[in-house]
Design an enzyme around this catalytic site. Structure first.
Site, PDB file in Angstrom:
ATOM      1  N   LYS A 195     -31.045-111.546  55.421  1.00 42.01           N
ATOM      2  CA  LYS A 195     -32.483-111.833  55.538  1.00 42.01           C
ATOM      3  C   LYS A 195     -32.870-112.257  56.950  1.00 42.01           C
ATOM      4  O   LYS A 195     -33.981-111.997  57.409  1.00 42.01           O
ATOM      5  CB  LYS A 195     -32.892-112.894  54.507  1.00 42.01           C
ATOM      6  CG  LYS A 195     -32.778-112.411  53.048  1.00 42.01           C
ATOM      7  CD  LYS A 195     -33.686-111.215  52.783  1.00 42.01           C
ATOM      8  CE  LYS A 195     -33.703-110.804  51.324  1.00 42.01           C
ATOM      9  NZ  LYS A 195     -34.587-109.661  51.066  1.00 42.01           N
ATOM     10  N   TYR A 204     -26.375-113.394  51.931  1.00 40.76           N
ATOM     11  CA  TYR A 204     -27.823-113.211  51.741  1.00 40.76           C
ATOM     12  C   TYR A 204     -28.599-113.717  52.964  1.00 40.76           C
ATOM     13  O   TYR A 204     -29.512-113.039  53.458  1.00 40.76           O
ATOM     14  CB  TYR A 204     -28.240-113.978  50.485  1.00 40.76           C
ATOM     15  CG  TYR A 204     -29.685-113.799  50.070  1.00 40.76           C
ATOM     16  CD1 TYR A 204     -30.108-112.627  49.447  1.00 40.76           C
ATOM     17  CD2 TYR A 204     -30.618-114.806  50.277  1.00 40.76           C
ATOM     18  CE1 TYR A 204     -31.425-112.483  49.047  1.00 40.76           C
ATOM     19  CE2 TYR A 204     -31.933-114.666  49.875  1.00 40.76           C
ATOM     20  CZ  TYR A 204     -32.340-113.498  49.256  1.00 40.76           C
ATOM     21  OH  TYR A 204     -33.642-113.348  48.871  1.00 40.76           O
ATOM     22  N   GLY A 231     -37.649-101.039  45.026  1.00 39.08           N
ATOM     23  CA  GLY A 231     -37.328-102.038  43.999  1.00 39.08           C
ATOM     24  C   GLY A 231     -38.579-102.530  43.293  1.00 39.08           C
ATOM     25  O   GLY A 231     -38.775-103.727  43.107  1.00 39.08           O
ATOM     26  N   ALA A 232     -39.420-101.564  42.854  1.00 37.41           N
ATOM     27  CA  ALA A 232     -40.759-101.938  42.358  1.00 37.41           C
ATOM     28  C   ALA A 232     -40.865-101.920  40.841  1.00 37.41           C
ATOM     29  O   ALA A 232     -41.971-101.984  40.296  1.00 37.41           O
ATOM     30  CB  ALA A 232     -41.812-101.017  42.967  1.00 37.41           C
ATOM     31  N   SER A 233     -39.734-101.849  40.121  1.00 37.56           N
ATOM     32  CA  SER A 233     -39.829-101.792  38.658  1.00 37.56           C
ATOM     33  C   SER A 233     -40.050-103.174  38.041  1.00 37.56           C
ATOM     34  O   SER A 233     -40.405-103.287  36.871  1.00 37.56           O
ATOM     35  CB  SER A 233     -38.574-101.153  38.068  1.00 37.56           C
ATOM     36  OG  SER A 233     -37.434-101.923  38.407  1.00 37.56           O
ATOM     37  N   ARG A 234     -39.854-104.240  38.838  1.00 38.09           N
ATOM     38  CA  ARG A 234     -40.070-105.589  38.298  1.00 38.09           C
ATOM     39  C   ARG A 234     -40.293-106.575  39.453  1.00 38.09           C
ATOM     40  O   ARG A 234     -40.172-106.199  40.635  1.00 38.09           O
ATOM     41  CB  ARG A 234     -38.868-106.035  37.463  1.00 38.09           C
ATOM     42  CG  ARG A 234     -37.637-106.278  38.310  1.00 38.09           C
ATOM     43  CD  ARG A 234     -36.450-106.718  37.487  1.00 38.09           C
ATOM     44  NE  ARG A 234     -35.421-107.275  38.338  1.00 38.09           N
ATOM     45  CZ  ARG A 234     -34.136-107.370  38.018  1.00 38.09           C
ATOM     46  NH1 ARG A 234     -33.730-106.932  36.845  1.00 38.09           N
ATOM     47  NH2 ARG A 234     -33.275-107.907  38.848  1.00 38.09           N
ATOM     48  N   ASN A 284     -38.700-103.899  49.873  1.00 39.17           N
ATOM     49  CA  ASN A 284     -38.634-105.086  49.002  1.00 39.17           C
ATOM     50  C   ASN A 284     -37.301-105.233  48.279  1.00 39.17           C
ATOM     51  O   ASN A 284     -36.870-106.351  48.007  1.00 39.17           O
ATOM     52  CB  ASN A 284     -39.773-105.008  47.977  1.00 39.17           C
ATOM     53  CG  ASN A 284     -39.555-105.941  46.806  1.00 39.17           C
ATOM     54  OD1 ASN A 284     -39.782-107.146  46.902  1.00 39.17           O
ATOM     55  ND2 ASN A 284     -39.086-105.403  45.676  1.00 39.17           N
TER      56      ASN A 284
HETATM   57  P1  NAD Z   1     -35.731-108.988  41.348  1.00 38.91           P
HETATM   58  O1  NAD Z   1     -34.271-109.046  41.146  1.00 38.91           O
HETATM   59  O2  NAD Z   1     -36.627-109.117  40.184  1.00 38.91           O
HETATM   60  O3  NAD Z   1     -36.144-107.639  42.105  1.00 38.91           O
HETATM   61  C1  NAD Z   1     -35.322-106.932  42.974  1.00 38.91           C
HETATM   62  C2  NAD Z   1     -35.556-105.467  42.748  1.00 38.91           C
HETATM   63  O4  NAD Z   1     -34.762-104.711  43.681  1.00 38.91           O
HETATM   64  C3  NAD Z   1     -35.135-105.029  41.336  1.00 38.91           C
HETATM   65  O5  NAD Z   1     -36.112-104.172  40.800  1.00 38.91           O
HETATM   66  C4  NAD Z   1     -33.837-104.265  41.592  1.00 38.91           C
HETATM   67  O6  NAD Z   1     -33.563-103.263  40.639  1.00 38.91           O
HETATM   68  C5  NAD Z   1     -34.126-103.670  42.957  1.00 38.91           C
HETATM   69  N1  NAD Z   1     -32.900-103.239  43.645  1.00 38.91           N
HETATM   70  C6  NAD Z   1     -31.763-103.961  43.808  1.00 38.91           C
HETATM   71  N2  NAD Z   1     -30.854-103.224  44.456  1.00 38.91           N
HETATM   72  C7  NAD Z   1     -31.424-102.029  44.711  1.00 38.91           C
HETATM   73  C8  NAD Z   1     -30.983-100.840  45.360  1.00 38.91           C
HETATM   74  N3  NAD Z   1     -29.753-100.753  45.874  1.00 38.91           N
HETATM   75  N4  NAD Z   1     -31.847 -99.798  45.456  1.00 38.91           N
HETATM   76  C9  NAD Z   1     -33.094 -99.885  44.930  1.00 38.91           C
HETATM   77  N5  NAD Z   1     -33.557-100.975  44.300  1.00 38.91           N
HETATM   78  C10 NAD Z   1     -32.733-102.024  44.196  1.00 38.91           C
HETATM   79  O7  NAD Z   1     -36.047-110.123  42.425  1.00 38.91           O
HETATM   80  P2  NAD Z   1     -37.357-110.464  43.267  1.00 38.91           P
HETATM   81  O8  NAD Z   1     -37.426-111.920  43.341  1.00 38.91           O
HETATM   82  O9  NAD Z   1     -38.539-109.697  42.792  1.00 38.91           O
HETATM   83  O10 NAD Z   1     -36.905-109.937  44.710  1.00 38.91           O
HETATM   84  C11 NAD Z   1     -37.664-109.034  45.507  1.00 38.91           C
HETATM   85  C12 NAD Z   1     -37.367-109.288  46.978  1.00 38.91           C
HETATM   86  O11 NAD Z   1     -37.833-110.587  47.334  1.00 38.91           O
HETATM   87  C13 NAD Z   1     -35.879-109.279  47.329  1.00 38.91           C
HETATM   88  O12 NAD Z   1     -35.679-108.658  48.578  1.00 38.91           O
HETATM   89  C14 NAD Z   1     -35.538-110.742  47.414  1.00 38.91           C
HETATM   90  O13 NAD Z   1     -34.424-110.980  48.247  1.00 38.91           O
HETATM   91  C15 NAD Z   1     -36.820-111.289  47.999  1.00 38.91           C
HETATM   92  N6  NAD Z   1     -37.011-112.725  47.819  1.00 38.91           N
HETATM   93  C16 NAD Z   1     -37.171-113.259  46.580  1.00 38.91           C
HETATM   94  C17 NAD Z   1     -37.376-114.627  46.450  1.00 38.91           C
HETATM   95  C18 NAD Z   1     -37.579-115.293  45.130  1.00 38.91           C
HETATM   96  O14 NAD Z   1     -37.679-116.533  45.094  1.00 38.91           O
HETATM   97  N7  NAD Z   1     -37.668-114.568  44.025  1.00 38.91           N
HETATM   98  C19 NAD Z   1     -37.396-115.437  47.584  1.00 38.91           C
HETATM   99  C20 NAD Z   1     -37.225-114.862  48.827  1.00 38.91           C
HETATM  100  C21 NAD Z   1     -37.046-113.494  48.944  1.00 38.91           C
END
Ligand code: NAD
Length: 245
Positions: A157, A153, A12-15, A90
């Site tokens: 987690k 969720y 999930g590294a595109s963003r 991720n």
């Molecule tokens: P985001 O939505 O920007 O990134 C998530 C990424 O995962 C996206 O690129 C998405 O396309 C990819 N993804 C989703 N489903 C997928 C699949 N089935 N296969 C491959 N890729 C997939 O959100 P983020 O905040 O960057 O989240 C990244 C990680 O951090 C997640 O696991 C999220 O639960 C965790 N997280 C985020 C926060 C926060 O506050 N943003 C807090 C705690 C944990």
């Protein structure tokens, strides 16, 4: 350059957080495989940024909740790089709703994407990992405290924390460390959905009085991916500005 010559996969590294981790790893000297599910354009932008830093990078499409797609991705990684030194699990999603209203689909998709993916990706990754490799899981503060509307969720987690601690015990003999990062409120597409709560969260729940940036998580991931963290395993590292819920 604490990751010189290493090969890393970030799912999930595109963003968002995944992209920030991929870029930081490249800055620290690693070649990085950018996994993505949908957004090919964003994934190739991340690859270009990594190449501009001077490291090798490819984008590989795979849904981490699908074991067969993940296995195929690893065949390509084996062909292109021959090994894997660092894995960051991720990729993750939310589908928030109170349990009374939550559909089975909303439950299953979140568990499969956030938790079963840990099995799918790590199981394949271990076939390419040597001694002293690094596995980093992205968990969440919600896995520790729970949150209204997030039974799916939070369960996924919290599951990641149990996975991390168990796998650390299995792989310790090989010097492979397994740690989780539990981010708090980090600016990303995911938290845009709850933007209306931001002021309250910053004012009452975060002692540092700011939201986290993806780079705050990436810096810790780089340390955990490096040789400098060699005596840390089975841990959950909070990156949350002191946030409590
Ligand atoms: P985001 O939505 O920007 O990134 C998530 C990424 O995962 C996206 O690129 C998405 O396309 C990819 N993804 C989703 N489903 C997928 C699949 N089935 N296969 C491959 N890729 C997939 O959100 P983020 O905040 O960057 O989240 C990244 C990680 O951090 C997640 O696991 C999220 O639960 C965790 N997280 C985020 C926060 C926060 O506050 N943003 C807090 C705690 C944990």
């Amino acid at each position: 350059m604490i990751l010189n010559g290493k090969v890393a996969l970030v799912t999930g590294a595109s963003r968002g957080i995944g992209k920030a981790i991929a870029i930081e790893f490249a800055r620290q000297g690693a070649d990085v495989i950018v996994n993505y599910i949908k957004d090919e354009q964003e994934a190739s932008k991340a690859v270009d940024e990594i190449k501009n830093i001077g490291r090798k990078s490819i984008a590989l499409k795979a849904d981490v909740s699908d074991f067969n797609e993940v296995s195929k991705m690893f065949e390509k990684i084996k062909g292109e790089f021959g090994r894997l030194d660092i894995l960051v699990n991720n990729a993750g999603i939310t589908k928030d709703r109170s349990l009374k209203k939550m559909t089975q689909e909303e439950w299953n998709t979140v568990i499969e994407t956030n938790l079963s993916s840990a099995y799918n990706v790590t199981k394949n990754a271990l076939l390419l990992m040597q001694k002293n490799s690094r596995i980093i899981m992205i968990s969440s503060i919600v896995g520790l405290y729970g949150n209204f509307g997030q039974t799916n969720y939070a369960a996924s987690k919290a599951g990641i924390m149990g996975f991390t601690k168990s796998l650390a015990k299995e792989l310790g003999r090989q010097g492979i460390t397994v740690n989780a990062i539990a981010p708090g409120f980090i600016e990303s597409e995911m938290t845009k959905k709850i933007g209306f709560l931001k002021k309250k969260i910053l004012t009452y729940m975060i002692p540092l009085k700011r939201s986290g940036m993806p780079e705050d998580v990436a810096n810790v991931a780089a340390f955990l991916a490096s040789e400098k963290s060699g005596y840390i395993t089975g841990q959950v590292i909070n990156v949350n500005g002191g946030m409590y819920m």
